[in-house]
Write a protein that holds these residues in place. Structure first.
Motif, mmCIF file in Angstrom:
data_model
loop_
_atom_site.group_PDB
_atom_site.id
_atom_site.type_symbol
_atom_site.label_atom_id
_atom_site.label_comp_id
_atom_site.label_asym_id
_atom_site.label_seq_id
_atom_site.Cartn_x
_atom_site.Cartn_y
_atom_site.Cartn_z
ATOM 1 N N GLN A 8 3.305 -45.675 -7.067
ATOM 2 C CA GLN A 8 1.853 -45.107 -7.505
ATOM 3 C C GLN A 8 0.479 -45.305 -6.173
ATOM 4 O OE1 GLN A 8 2.087 -42.523 -9.366
ATOM 5 N NE2 GLN A 8 2.987 -44.330 -11.704
ATOM 6 N N ARG A 55 7.450 -38.680 -5.941
ATOM 7 C CA ARG A 55 7.459 -38.096 -8.015
ATOM 8 C C ARG A 55 8.593 -38.591 -8.434
ATOM 9 N NH1 ARG A 55 3.389 -32.901 -6.659
ATOM 10 N NH2 ARG A 55 1.646 -33.606 -7.023
ATOM 11 N N THR A 56 10.174 -37.772 -7.457
ATOM 12 C CA THR A 56 11.208 -38.284 -8.079
ATOM 13 C C THR A 56 11.407 -39.190 -8.065
ATOM 14 O OG1 THR A 56 12.123 -36.508 -6.808
ATOM 15 C CG2 THR A 56 13.248 -37.374 -7.308
ATOM 16 N N LEU A 58 9.468 -42.363 -8.648
ATOM 17 C CA LEU A 58 8.623 -42.901 -9.305
ATOM 18 C C LEU A 58 9.255 -42.333 -10.961
ATOM 19 C CD1 LEU A 58 5.463 -42.566 -8.428
ATOM 20 C CD2 LEU A 58 6.420 -45.002 -9.330
ATOM 21 N N ARG A 59 9.956 -40.375 -10.982
ATOM 22 C CA ARG A 59 10.207 -40.218 -12.343
ATOM 23 C C ARG A 59 11.992 -40.858 -12.592
ATOM 24 N NH1 ARG A 59 7.980 -35.343 -10.490
ATOM 25 N NH2 ARG A 59 6.119 -35.353 -12.028
ATOM 26 N N GLY A 62 11.144 -43.904 -14.690
ATOM 27 C CA GLY A 62 10.431 -43.860 -15.594
ATOM 28 C C GLY A 62 9.237 -43.859 -15.605
ATOM 29 N N ALA A 63 8.705 -43.856 -14.348
ATOM 30 C CA ALA A 63 7.696 -43.438 -14.035
ATOM 31 C C ALA A 63 6.200 -42.415 -14.604
ATOM 32 C CB ALA A 63 6.579 -45.457 -13.326
ATOM 33 N N GLU A 64 5.183 -42.182 -15.055
ATOM 34 C CA GLU A 64 4.737 -41.227 -14.460
ATOM 35 C C GLU A 64 3.853 -40.799 -13.482
ATOM 36 O OE1 GLU A 64 4.000 -37.110 -15.150
ATOM 37 O OE2 GLU A 64 5.421 -38.207 -16.737
ATOM 38 N N PRO A 65 3.994 -39.942 -12.619
ATOM 39 C CA PRO A 65 3.517 -40.266 -11.020
ATOM 40 C C PRO A 65 2.178 -39.396 -11.322
ATOM 41 C CG PRO A 65 5.517 -38.190 -10.984
ATOM 42 C CD PRO A 65 5.685 -39.531 -12.354
ATOM 43 N N PRO A 67 -1.142 -37.915 -11.060
ATOM 44 C CA PRO A 67 -1.765 -36.890 -9.866
ATOM 45 C C PRO A 67 -2.832 -37.153 -8.657
ATOM 46 C CG PRO A 67 -3.049 -37.946 -12.344
ATOM 47 C CD PRO A 67 -1.740 -39.255 -11.984
#
Length: 147
Positions: A8, A55-56, A58-59, A62-65, A67
């Motif tokens: 993050q 972003r990939t 993190l997803r 299971g984490a929301e990137p 913004p």
């Protein structure tokens, strides 16, 4: 720090890098400084790919990137090609530090990717006319080594 929080942090830095590269591109003339314009454009594309890859990653865990912010601070001294080049080099120095931190906090595929991106930033920093570093991304080691 967890690997996800390190990713993050790196993503936050990439959001800022994209913003600043946009500013640098706007301050560079494709006709008057075609090499610099091409370099800024290439760096913008590389940082955009980094953002997307983070972003990939993190997803995948299971984490929301996080913004992007609405705006970021722009560097000073962008009234000349030399100023733009210097700001771009400073940005890559900072990017190398962010990638080095990510290498330290992650494992496996993320670490391999971050190490490759650290090398790219260190190489790009030199390509922008700056001196090479013995320990790119780790200024504390440079100071300890007496460089």
């Amino acid at each position: 720090m967890t690997p996800a929080s390190a990713m993050q942090d790196a993503l936050r830095a990439e959001h800022a890098a994209l913003y600043v590269h946009g500013v640098l591109g706007a301050r560079t003339s494709a006709s008057a400084e075609p090499e610099l314009f091409a370099a800024i454009t290439a760096a913008y594309r590389r940082h955009r790919a980094r953002r997307d890859r983070l972003r990939t990653f993190l997803r995948d865990v299971g984490a929301e990137p996080v913004p992007a912010e609405v705006a970021y601070e722009s560097p000073a001294g962008l009234g000349s090609a030399a100023g733009v080049r210097s700001a771009a080099a400073d940005l890559e120095r900072t990017s190398a530090e962010v990638m080095a931190a990510l290498v330290a906090q992650t494992t496996a595929a993320v670490r391999r990717w971050a190490a490759a991106e650290l090398v790219w930033s260190a190489t790009w920093h030199v390509a922008l006319g700056e001196d090479p570093s013995t320990w790119p991304g780790a200024p504390e080691l440079e100071a300890r080594a007496g460089n």
